[in-house]
Structure formats: structure tokens, C-alpha cells
Design a protein around this motif. Structure first.
Motif, PDB file in Angstrom:
ATOM      1  N   GLU A  36      38.401  58.462  34.459  1.00 20.40           N
ATOM      2  CA  GLU A  36      37.618  57.420  35.115  1.00 20.40           C
ATOM      3  C   GLU A  36      37.110  56.393  34.107  1.00 20.40           C
ATOM      4  OE1 GLU A  36      34.530  59.341  37.251  1.00 20.40           O
ATOM      5  OE2 GLU A  36      35.869  60.196  38.781  1.00 20.40           O
ATOM      6  N   LYS A  37      36.692  56.847  32.937  1.00 22.62           N
ATOM      7  CA  LYS A  37      36.213  55.915  31.920  1.00 22.62           C
ATOM      8  C   LYS A  37      37.334  55.007  31.426  1.00 22.62           C
ATOM      9  CE  LYS A  37      32.323  58.619  30.153  1.00 22.62           C
ATOM     10  NZ  LYS A  37      31.733  59.301  28.969  1.00 22.62           N
ATOM     11  N   ARG A  38      38.519  55.588  31.261  1.00 22.16           N
ATOM     12  CA  ARG A  38      39.655  54.764  30.841  1.00 22.16           C
ATOM     13  C   ARG A  38      39.997  53.723  31.902  1.00 22.16           C
ATOM     14  NH1 ARG A  38      41.805  59.738  28.692  1.00 22.16           N
ATOM     15  NH2 ARG A  38      42.943  60.055  30.642  1.00 22.16           N
ATOM     16  N   PHE A  39      39.921  54.135  33.181  1.00 17.39           N
ATOM     17  CA  PHE A  39      40.193  53.185  34.267  1.00 17.39           C
ATOM     18  C   PHE A  39      39.162  52.075  34.283  1.00 17.39           C
ATOM     19  CE2 PHE A  39      39.383  51.876  38.673  1.00 17.39           C
ATOM     20  CZ  PHE A  39      40.620  51.336  38.980  1.00 17.39           C
ATOM     21  N   GLU A  40      37.875  52.417  34.131  1.00 20.59           N
ATOM     22  CA  GLU A  40      36.827  51.400  34.124  1.00 20.59           C
ATOM     23  C   GLU A  40      36.994  50.448  32.943  1.00 20.59           C
ATOM     24  OE1 GLU A  40      33.180  53.523  34.147  1.00 20.59           O
ATOM     25  OE2 GLU A  40      33.355  54.181  36.242  1.00 20.59           O
ATOM     26  N   LYS A  41      37.407  50.989  31.799  1.00 22.28           N
ATOM     27  CA  LYS A  41      37.608  50.139  30.635  1.00 22.28           C
ATOM     28  C   LYS A  41      38.763  49.156  30.873  1.00 22.28           C
ATOM     29  CE  LYS A  41      38.257  50.295  25.626  1.00 22.28           C
ATOM     30  NZ  LYS A  41      39.292  49.251  25.626  1.00 22.28           N
ATOM     31  N   LYS A  42      39.861  49.660  31.458  1.00 23.20           N
ATOM     32  CA  LYS A  42      40.984  48.765  31.766  1.00 23.20           C
ATOM     33  C   LYS A  42      40.575  47.699  32.769  1.00 23.20           C
ATOM     34  CE  LYS A  42      44.649  52.118  30.862  1.00 23.20           C
ATOM     35  NZ  LYS A  42      45.791  52.885  31.452  1.00 23.20           N
ATOM     36  N   LEU A  43      39.768  48.089  33.757  1.00 26.10           N
ATOM     37  CA  LEU A  43      39.300  47.133  34.756  1.00 26.10           C
ATOM     38  C   LEU A  43      38.410  46.073  34.119  1.00 26.10           C
ATOM     39  CD1 LEU A  43      39.510  46.656  37.814  1.00 26.10           C
ATOM     40  CD2 LEU A  43      37.404  47.953  38.084  1.00 26.10           C
ATOM     41  N   LYS A  44      37.570  46.507  33.202  1.00 21.50           N
ATOM     42  CA  LYS A  44      36.690  45.569  32.513  1.00 21.50           C
ATOM     43  C   LYS A  44      37.494  44.593  31.657  1.00 21.50           C
ATOM     44  CE  LYS A  44      32.723  45.441  29.375  1.00 21.50           C
ATOM     45  NZ  LYS A  44      31.778  46.266  28.573  1.00 21.50           N
ATOM     46  N   ASP A  45      38.509  45.112  30.958  1.00 23.36           N
ATOM     47  CA  ASP A  45      39.362  44.239  30.139  1.00 23.36           C
ATOM     48  C   ASP A  45      40.111  43.244  31.011  1.00 23.36           C
ATOM     49  OD1 ASP A  45      38.498  45.656  27.959  1.00 23.36           O
ATOM     50  OD2 ASP A  45      40.263  46.961  27.872  1.00 23.36           O
ATOM     51  N   LEU A  46      40.558  43.707  32.179  1.00 21.80           N
ATOM     52  CA  LEU A  46      41.269  42.813  33.081  1.00 21.80           C
ATOM     53  C   LEU A  46      40.360  41.696  33.576  1.00 21.80           C
ATOM     54  CD1 LEU A  46      43.836  42.156  34.627  1.00 21.80           C
ATOM     55  CD2 LEU A  46      43.103  43.741  36.416  1.00 21.80           C
ATOM     56  N   ARG A  47      39.106  42.025  33.894  1.00 24.35           N
ATOM     57  CA  ARG A  47      38.150  41.009  34.323  1.00 24.35           C
ATOM     58  C   ARG A  47      37.923  39.971  33.230  1.00 24.35           C
ATOM     59  NH1 ARG A  47      33.841  45.311  36.813  1.00 24.35           N
ATOM     60  NH2 ARG A  47      34.760  45.519  38.915  1.00 24.35           N
ATOM     61  N   GLN A  48      37.796  40.438  31.990  1.00 24.74           N
ATOM     62  CA  GLN A  48      37.575  39.519  30.882  1.00 24.74           C
ATOM     63  C   GLN A  48      38.778  38.609  30.666  1.00 24.74           C
ATOM     64  OE1 GLN A  48      36.580  42.042  27.575  1.00 24.74           O
ATOM     65  NE2 GLN A  48      34.476  42.386  28.260  1.00 24.74           N
TER      66      GLN A  48
END
Length: 245
Positions: free
Chosen positions: A187-199
Motif C-alpha cells: 500500500e505504501k508503494r502504491f501511495e508513493k507511485k500515486l503521489k509521484d504521478l500527481r506531481q
């Protein structure tokens, strides 16, 4: 333009042996003019195979030497009869006669990888903790070029589990905790990827974009007329009109 010479199949060619060659090695061979330029990838001959078998036997004898001083008991621990023929004692120092041997139960043979994954045992638990668990080395069934496969006796593995984890119940709890930890990390890896995508999206468009499904947070309901009511989202100002009977 230099024409590539045609390589004829070697004497004693066997299609089944060719199919067992890893694809990387096979492609590398096909692009070489001769075996001398094959980067070390050459067909196994009888001498090489014999040398591998000799090394495997030496390693097995060296591992078995530590258990050679143990004296066999007089009786089988299962039926209490005289321990005459016992493959389990010869191979694993397990005092059980051939008649009581249970290949599908407690005397099942387990590969080292399965032992480490299913019972959460480390290399040090198998090799360094005294006494070391005895194993039986066999050729890898997937590819003879790989290292030997080490097989352990299930009842001896479970006894080692009690020493390391305390009980089988504690082992199950640790396995559950391990799975939960994997889920949290995922879940943390998914949230990190989502955050990078938003940026990345913000950097290209210059507009703040919220990825994901928006959940409306409605305020109090307001009466419009007769049976008509409405409510407004506090975050996005979305207005929903509905009727009440």
C-alpha cells in the motif's frame, strides 16, 4: 560483407538436450562463429558431467561425515521392533524402519526453498544452529546445469521450527504478521507511485489535479419548494436536488 559460416549439428546431437539449454545461452551460441568465441558457453561433454558428479559426491560425503559417528539405536521408535533395514537412518539419522516410513506425512522430503518460505527458517537455522540439519543433495529436476537441490526431512524440520519459533501456533502468527507487513508495504508503494504521478501531472499542466474518486461531503438539507429539497457538497460545491415524500 563476411558470410557467417553454417554450424553443423554435432555428433550425438539430441533435440531434448537442445531444448533444455537456457534461451540466453542458445541465442549467444547462434551468433558466434565457433565454440572458441562462445564466451564460455559450450556443450557439456561426458568429462564435464562426470566432473560435476564427482564434486557433488564430495560435497555430500563431507556433509554426511559429521553424522557418521552416531550409533544406530536397537529398535525403531515407531513400532519398537529391531531396527534392521532403515533408509531414513542411513540418509537422515532418523530411527524409523522402512515398514514405518511415511513418505507422504512426517517423512516427506522438502526442498530447501520450501523449508525457508513455509517455515520461516533462515540459512543459519539450517546450517549453523547445532546440530545442523542433515540433507540429501539431488540433481535439480528443472535444469542439470543448476546447483544441486537439497532435500530435508519434514519431521526434523518441524523439530527445528519448535526450537526457533517456540511452537507451530507461533509460526502461524508470524506468518500472518509477515503477510500483513507485505500488504502495508504494498500500500505504501502504491501511495508513493500515486503521489509521484500527481506531481508529474502538476509539473506538466500547472494545474492541481486530484487523482482518485471524490467522495462528496454534503451539508444540511435545504427545503426548496413543496416536496423538493437540495443539499450542497462542502468541498466541491456540487448541488444535488431530490424529492421527499
Amino acid at each position: 560483407f563476411k558470410k557467417k559460416p553454417i554450424r553443423m549439428p554435432k555428433r550425438g546431437y539430441n533435440p531434448s538436450e537442445e531444448d533444455s539449454i537456457p534461451i540466453v545461452e542458445k541465442l549467444y551460441r547462434e551468433n558466434q562463429e565457433s565454440d572458441f568465441l562462445g564466451g564460455g558457453f559450450c556443450d557439456d561433454d561426458d568429462e564435464v558431467q562426470e566432473r560435476r558428479e564427482q564434486i557433488s559426491e564430495i560435497r555430500q560425503k563431507r556433509a554426511d561425515a559429521a553424522f557418521s559417528s552416531q550409533k544406530a539405536p536397537d529398535n525403531c521408535e515407531k513400532c519398537d521392533k529391531e531396527l534392521m533395514d532403515s533408509w531414513l537412518w542411513q540418509r537422515y539419522n532418523c530411527p524409523v524402519c522402512d515398514a514405518c516410513r511415511d513418505d507422504k506425512g512426517e517423512h516427506k522430503l522438502l526442498a530447501r526453498t520450501e523449508v525457508k518460505n513455509a517455515y520461516l527458517l533462515k540459512d543459519c537455522d539450517l546450517d549453523l544452529r547445532k546440530p545442523a540439519l542433515r540433507y540429501w543433495a539431488k540433481k535439480n529436476p528443472h535444469n542439470p546445469r543448476y546447483g544441486d537441490m537439497k532435500l530435508y526431512l519434514k519431521c526434523q524440520v518441524e523439530a527445528r521450527v519448535l526450537e526457533v519459533h517456540g511452537s507451530l501456533e507461533d509460526l502461524e502468527l508470524k506468518k500472518e504478521l509477515r503477510e500483513q507487513t507485505k500488504e502495508v508495504r504494498s500500500e505504501k508503494r502504491f501511495e508513493k507511485k500515486l503521489k509521484d504521478l500527481r506531481q508529474q501531472i502538476r509539473g506538466t499542466t500547472g494545474v492541481k489535479v486530484d487523482i482518485g474518486k471524490h467522495v462528496h461531503n454534503f451539508g444540511p438539507e435545504t427545503h426548496v419548494k413543496e416536496d423538493t429539497w437540495k443539499k450542497t457538497c462542502r468541498t466541491c460545491d456540487y448541488e444535488e436536488v431530490f424529492e421527499k415524500l
